[in-house]
Design an enzyme around this catalytic site. Sequence first.
Site, PDB file in Angstrom:
ATOM      1  N   SER A 100       0.902  -1.155  -0.021  1.00 46.77           N
ATOM      2  CA  SER A 100      -0.128   0.123   0.019  1.00 46.77           C
ATOM      3  C   SER A 100       0.751   1.274   0.105  1.00 46.77           C
ATOM      4  O   SER A 100       2.066   1.349   0.295  1.00 46.77           O
ATOM      5  CB  SER A 100      -0.658   0.116   1.271  1.00 46.77           C
ATOM      6  OG  SER A 100      -1.770  -0.936   1.142  1.00 46.77           O
ATOM      7  N   ALA A 101       0.292   2.230  -0.407  1.00 46.04           N
ATOM      8  CA  ALA A 101       1.008   3.611  -0.381  1.00 46.04           C
ATOM      9  C   ALA A 101       1.561   4.121   0.835  1.00 46.04           C
ATOM     10  O   ALA A 101       0.802   3.864   1.749  1.00 46.04           O
ATOM     11  CB  ALA A 101       0.028   4.608  -1.009  1.00 46.04           C
TER      12      ALA A 101
END
Length: 384
Positions: A100-101
Amino acid sequence: MTAVDNTTSPSTADVWRQRLDTEMARTGQWPERSPWIRPAVAALPRDLFAPGRLWDWDGHAWQPVDRDTAPGRWLELLHSAPSRPAVTQLADDLPSSSLSAPAVVVDMLDSLLLEPGHRVLELGTGTAWNAALLAHRAGPGQVASIEVDPGLAAAAASRLRAAGLDVRVREGDGGSGLPDGAPFDRVIATYAVERIPWTWIEQTAPGGRLVAPWGRLGHVALTVAGDHKSATGWLQGLARFMPDRTTTVGTPVRGFADLRRSAPPGPEQRTDRDPAELEDWDLLFHLRVALPDVHVETATDEDGVSAWIHDGVSSWATLSSTPDGVFVHQGGPRRLADEIGAARDEWIGLDRPEVYDYGMTATPHEQWVWFGDPDTGPRWPTPA
């Protein structure tokens, strides 16, 4: 961004790590409420938990980027922007797992309100980066993590051992939680669900906190009631998340093109609705709350923004921008453009709220999203 040499030297990795840290600071994404997160990320950088192959979309297809042959580009995919996720696995030519970012990981960890000594259950180990950050804060032996993919689970356990972290990784369905380890002080999911499994709440201690992506558009932080009969809390942020791999709930059974062929449109109608409104994330979140089975996609060309809408079952609609104005086409038993318009008017009537103005309450048999106040605000049930 200035290119860097394609070498594997630690100094090159350090350059990319520092750039990400600086950009997170510049954009205010290191949370003041959880000052432990920034040094944890520095001690356990993202690239130490990434697989040797990442995937990059070139506009036409997913292309492999290997650490051994293109280390500079590999590091860039991991550290170039706070909002950039890194795709780590494909299934049927579609992303099935990702890192995930960084900004999303940090935001969710901040929402968890994690303290040293807390017993933590993570649902969806993935690459193990999030589990490593949890263990850095909670301490040795305090974190258990479940991963449905056997290969990912084995690789994650290996990375955690290499980092010297004591985390129990279990292969299995995250939806069932970990009954033999409950209760946990904190529970966090790394994949999106359409409905919070009561099992997760049941395995969270009274007064404990559960953070989970909901509806693929944001994450919610619930506090479990002292009597263990409910959990309630506020939505925390907007981001897109990978869905639960073990269920197709909330995903379209039929695609737009299939529905368009099988349900011819009624008469074309001109409308004063602006399809560009459907690119507002706050409106999209309200649509997700009010019309949970409706899917909206938009695209822009020289005539403006157009929208494609469907329910995955029987009905579809388009809002098409043309030089002569915006026109509506609808097919199937539902008038989806009209439903979207009514939900949009409801959102405007609530004074265009942001995601942070909504909350969720869950009981063993019901779940609903509310606006403004959990007791007196308007509410919308989540699908069973």
